[in-house]
Design a protein around this motif. Structure first.
Motif, mmCIF file in Angstrom:
data_model
loop_
_atom_site.group_PDB
_atom_site.id
_atom_site.type_symbol
_atom_site.label_atom_id
_atom_site.label_comp_id
_atom_site.label_asym_id
_atom_site.label_seq_id
_atom_site.Cartn_x
_atom_site.Cartn_y
_atom_site.Cartn_z
ATOM 1 N N CYS A 122 -4.473 0.058 0.280
ATOM 2 C CA CYS A 122 -5.079 -1.387 1.226
ATOM 3 C C CYS A 122 -6.486 -1.074 1.685
ATOM 4 C CB CYS A 122 -4.268 -1.645 2.177
ATOM 5 S SG CYS A 122 -4.390 -0.789 3.609
ATOM 6 N N ASN B 217 1.336 -1.422 3.977
ATOM 7 C CA ASN B 217 0.681 -2.708 4.324
ATOM 8 C C ASN B 217 0.697 -3.737 3.018
ATOM 9 O OD1 ASN B 217 -0.714 -4.782 5.653
ATOM 10 N ND2 ASN B 217 -2.740 -3.834 5.386
ATOM 11 N N CYS C 55 -6.721 1.851 4.646
ATOM 12 C CA CYS C 55 -6.675 3.033 3.992
ATOM 13 C C CYS C 55 -7.840 3.468 3.148
ATOM 14 C CB CYS C 55 -5.377 3.311 3.127
ATOM 15 S SG CYS C 55 -3.800 3.027 4.168
ATOM 16 N N CYS D 285 0.912 -1.183 -0.043
ATOM 17 C CA CYS D 285 0.151 -0.020 0.165
ATOM 18 C C CYS D 285 0.921 1.301 0.095
ATOM 19 C CB CYS D 285 -0.825 -0.018 1.184
ATOM 20 S SG CYS D 285 -2.139 1.487 1.414
ATOM 21 N N CYS E 128 0.185 3.175 3.502
ATOM 22 C CA CYS E 128 0.757 2.757 5.047
ATOM 23 C C CYS E 128 1.643 1.504 4.817
ATOM 24 C CB CYS E 128 -0.514 1.955 5.668
ATOM 25 S SG CYS E 128 -1.378 0.564 4.983
#
Ligand SMILES: [Zn+2]
Length: 198
Positions: free
Chosen positions: A69, A62, A72, A57, A60
């Motif tokens: 993601c 992730n 978010c 992502c 973030c």
């Protein structure tokens, strides 16, 4: 007699995985050799699919099938609070806590002076960039409670506070030296509720 060369190669590769020693690598290699061919195919396919579909992502960091993601992309979340974790697995553990509604940031590790891991080896610059671009009012430091996690939390708090952002650290309940990833939901929930300003 030595192990056959093909198995030797498997053992060499498998033992590089985290937490797998030479004995376990040998056990897994012999187990895979005995597995039905269809199951071996499924194993190989699952690894390749995961490698091909996983994205990082851009907000973030992730791991997710989409960018941004799902966390978010969720407009109902509190965009002013971010919880900083070391790994995507830690994010999954914290995300099980229903009363945390903020967003996340995955550092990609922790500072470790002994292993020569410095701020440039994890996403410190990206975190600061995010603080500047988004209106973040609180950063919750949820790095592990081992020495690397503690060093990282202290370093980040000193770095972030001058931006006028409230910096908190997870509170009591988490075992010292522990990995957030393995903490249960109730413990993390209490630790978030009892977070202390740094
Ligand atoms: Zn994200």
């Amino acid at each position: 007699m030595n192990r056959p060369q093909a198995i030797e190669r498997m053992v060499e590769i498998i033992k590089k995985l985290p937490g797998v020693g030479p004995k376990m690598a040998e056990r897994l290699s012999y187990h895979i050799i005995k597995m039905p061919p269809a199951e071996v195919e499924r194993l190989i396919d699952s690894i390749q699919k995961a490698r091909q579909t996983m994205k990082c992502c851009s907000a973030c960091y992730n791991l997710s099938e989409t960018d941004p993601c799902p966390v978010c992309a969720d407009s109902s979340r509190d965009k002013n609070t971010i919880c900083v974790v070391e790994t995507p697995q830690d994010l999954i553990a914290v995300s099980k806590v229903k009363d945390y509604k903020g967003l996340y940031f995955v550092l990609g590790g922790a500072l470790s002076p002994l292993d020569a891991v410095g701020p440039e080896d994890i996403r410190v610059a990206q975190l600061i960039k995010r603080l500047k671009s988004d209106k973040i009012s609180e950063v919750i430091l949820a790095t592990d409670t081992d020495s690397k996690g503690e060093i990282t939390a202290v370093y980040l708090s000193e770095l972030i506070k001058p931006f006028g952002v409230k910096v908190t650290r997870l509170g009591y309940g988490l075992p010292v030296g522990g990995d957030i990833e393995y903490a249960d939901e109730v413990t993390i929930s209490r630790a978030i509720a009892g977070r202390k300003e740094m």
